[in-house]
Design an enzyme around this catalytic site. Structure first.
Site, PDB file in Angstrom:
ATOM      1  N   TYR A 120       0.835  -1.208   0.000  1.00 53.20           N
ATOM      2  CA  TYR A 120       0.000   0.000   0.000  1.00 53.20           C
ATOM      3  C   TYR A 120       0.867   1.253   0.000  1.00 53.20           C
ATOM      4  O   TYR A 120       0.546   2.249  -0.650  1.00 53.20           O
ATOM      5  CB  TYR A 120      -0.934  -0.004   1.207  1.00 53.20           C
ATOM      6  CG  TYR A 120      -1.770   1.251   1.328  1.00 53.20           C
ATOM      7  CD1 TYR A 120      -2.627   1.641   0.305  1.00 53.20           C
ATOM      8  CD2 TYR A 120      -1.703   2.056   2.465  1.00 53.20           C
ATOM      9  CE1 TYR A 120      -3.390   2.797   0.399  1.00 53.20           C
ATOM     10  CE2 TYR A 120      -2.469   3.200   2.582  1.00 53.20           C
ATOM     11  CZ  TYR A 120      -3.304   3.576   1.546  1.00 53.20           C
ATOM     12  OH  TYR A 120      -4.063   4.714   1.652  1.00 53.20           O
ATOM     13  N   ARG A 127       1.396   6.951  -6.671  1.00 54.22           N
ATOM     14  CA  ARG A 127       0.290   7.887  -6.889  1.00 54.22           C
ATOM     15  C   ARG A 127       0.743   9.326  -6.667  1.00 54.22           C
ATOM     16  O   ARG A 127       0.478  10.210  -7.489  1.00 54.22           O
ATOM     17  CB  ARG A 127      -0.878   7.539  -5.958  1.00 54.22           C
ATOM     18  CG  ARG A 127      -2.015   8.533  -5.995  1.00 54.22           C
ATOM     19  CD  ARG A 127      -3.256   8.041  -5.282  1.00 54.22           C
ATOM     20  NE  ARG A 127      -3.051   7.673  -3.882  1.00 54.22           N
ATOM     21  CZ  ARG A 127      -4.028   7.273  -3.056  1.00 54.22           C
ATOM     22  NH1 ARG A 127      -5.283   7.189  -3.508  1.00 54.22           N
ATOM     23  NH2 ARG A 127      -3.779   6.951  -1.814  1.00 54.22           N
ATOM     24  N   TYR A 180      -0.735  12.743   7.029  1.00 54.61           N
ATOM     25  CA  TYR A 180      -0.324  11.688   7.954  1.00 54.61           C
ATOM     26  C   TYR A 180       1.175  11.770   8.239  1.00 54.61           C
ATOM     27  O   TYR A 180       1.968  12.085   7.335  1.00 54.61           O
ATOM     28  CB  TYR A 180      -0.629  10.308   7.362  1.00 54.61           C
ATOM     29  CG  TYR A 180      -2.057   9.835   7.519  1.00 54.61           C
ATOM     30  CD1 TYR A 180      -2.960  10.485   8.347  1.00 54.61           C
ATOM     31  CD2 TYR A 180      -2.492   8.698   6.846  1.00 54.61           C
ATOM     32  CE1 TYR A 180      -4.256  10.035   8.487  1.00 54.61           C
ATOM     33  CE2 TYR A 180      -3.789   8.232   6.985  1.00 54.61           C
ATOM     34  CZ  TYR A 180      -4.670   8.911   7.799  1.00 54.61           C
ATOM     35  OH  TYR A 180      -5.959   8.458   7.934  1.00 54.61           O
ATOM     36  N   ARG A 193     -11.330  13.305   2.452  1.00 56.96           N
ATOM     37  CA  ARG A 193     -12.298  12.444   3.161  1.00 56.96           C
ATOM     38  C   ARG A 193     -13.621  12.348   2.420  1.00 56.96           C
ATOM     39  O   ARG A 193     -14.326  11.341   2.530  1.00 56.96           O
ATOM     40  CB  ARG A 193     -12.541  12.984   4.571  1.00 56.96           C
ATOM     41  CG  ARG A 193     -11.310  13.004   5.460  1.00 56.96           C
ATOM     42  CD  ARG A 193     -10.766  11.623   5.721  1.00 56.96           C
ATOM     43  NE  ARG A 193      -9.607  11.652   6.609  1.00 56.96           N
ATOM     44  CZ  ARG A 193      -8.818  10.625   6.852  1.00 56.96           C
ATOM     45  NH1 ARG A 193      -9.061   9.459   6.251  1.00 56.96           N
ATOM     46  NH2 ARG A 193      -7.786  10.735   7.660  1.00 56.96           N
ATOM     47  N   GLU A 299     -13.982  -1.087   6.323  1.00 53.09           N
ATOM     48  CA  GLU A 299     -13.933   0.258   5.757  1.00 53.09           C
ATOM     49  C   GLU A 299     -15.248   0.502   5.044  1.00 53.09           C
ATOM     50  O   GLU A 299     -15.766  -0.395   4.365  1.00 53.09           O
ATOM     51  CB  GLU A 299     -12.755   0.396   4.790  1.00 53.09           C
ATOM     52  CG  GLU A 299     -12.654   1.781   4.148  1.00 53.09           C
ATOM     53  CD  GLU A 299     -11.364   1.952   3.368  1.00 53.09           C
ATOM     54  OE1 GLU A 299     -10.283   1.745   3.973  1.00 53.09           O
ATOM     55  OE2 GLU A 299     -11.427   2.263   2.170  1.00 53.09           O
TER      56      GLU A 299
END
Length: 308
Positions: A120, A127, A180, A193, A299
């Site tokens: 991930y 990305r 983060y 979000r 999730e």
């Protein structure tokens, strides 16, 4: 039909005549072995294939899907992620529809490790590099998105884009994902979000994949019921933020359509029970998939559409 997602292990019986993202994962707690999520429009779309992207355009709406297979000795997930997003950005520029609204990212073994780095985190590296190479922001005005792991298959990215920027929304209970700290990897995830977008005459709300995270830390390890409730608390807060910016008066929890990604199949009834408490009979599909952090068991994502 602008495009669609197919949820379930069974591949389509015949090739779709539109962009189709196949989420190769079992549907849980349902007598339906497969589900389609379709994006429909009122006019005949224009079809195209560009650099491996199958896309359709209707007016100023663009939906596309790209899949890049991982092969032994071939490009790693970081490289494939960069390639997929770079191709998407080139298509958006060519179509003069530069703004990504929503992305769905699926990959095999999301919590596995390769070359000393979780997959991930490799995906996030690729990305972010593509966003920067395309002169796009990696903080603030970024699209809604999810990234989940499945048992196998290619890196699969589906997207919806338009002519105007989405209005990104954040959750005051959480650190924005793009901020983060470094303990979660060398590059932070590039998504908001939630996002409000405005197709002609409509308001479309996308709530990104939402998990049991407060601040930047995972909470309630090992307790899928508590994690589902915490996830829905986060969804509710994001919905309140959306209501403050909405042109339509805002959405209620019961008005949205939900997809829940569940790590362990046996947990699906528990997740469904909590969801029923919170959203009543709102549409819900549960899918077996791995969340981006190994300790997270569920999730939840959602979307809602209202006329203006």
């Amino acid at each position: 039909m602008l495009g669609a997602g197919l949820l379930g292990l069974q591949p389509p019986a015949v090739a779709a005549g539109w962009p189709l993202q196949h989420l190769r994962a079992p549907v849980l707690g349902s007598n339906q072995p497969a589900w389609h999520e379709a994006w429909q429009v009122a006019e005949a779309p224009l079809d195209g294939h560009t650099e491996g992207i199958r896309w359709r355009r209707a007016g100023d709406l663009l939906f596309g899907v790209i899949e890049l297979a991982e092969t032994p000795g071939g490009a790693d997930l970081r490289t494939l992620s960069t390639q997929a997003y770079a191709r998407i950005f080139r298509l958006l520029e060519a179509q003069a529809l530069p703004h990504l609204w929503r992305l769905w990212n699926y990959m095999a073994d999301i919590n596995g490790t390769a070359a000393g780095l979780e997959r991930y985190r490799q995906f996030n590296l690729g990305r972010a590099e593509a966003f920067e190479q395309g002169a796009r922001s990696v903080v603030g005005r970024v699209p809604a998105a999810c990234a989940l792991g499945v048992a196998g298959g290619p890196l699969s990215v589906a997207f919806l884009a338009g002519p105007t920027a989405a209005e990104p929304l954040e959750n005051p209970r959480q650190v924005s994902a793009y901020h983060y700290p470094a303990q979660y990897g060398p590059r932070s995830p590039t998504f908001s979000r939630a996002a409000l977008v405005y197709p002609p005459g409509q308001e479309l709300l996308f709530i990104s994949g939402t998990a049991s995270i407060v601040g930047h830390e995972s909470v309630h390890p090992g307790d899928v019921v508590a994690q589902t409730r915490e996830s829905m608390d986060n969804v509710a807060v994001v919905l309140e933020q959306a209501r403050r910016h909405s042109r339509s008066g805002g959405h209620a929890l019961s008005e949205l359509s939900y997809r829940a990604y569940v790590r362990h199949a046996a947990d699906a009834p528990l997740v469904q029970a909590v969801m029923a408490e919170r959203v009543g009979a709102a549409p819900l599909v549960c899918v077996l998939a791995d969340v981006c952090r190994a300790e997270l068991l569920v999730e939840i994502e959602a979307h809602g559409l209202r006329p203006l």
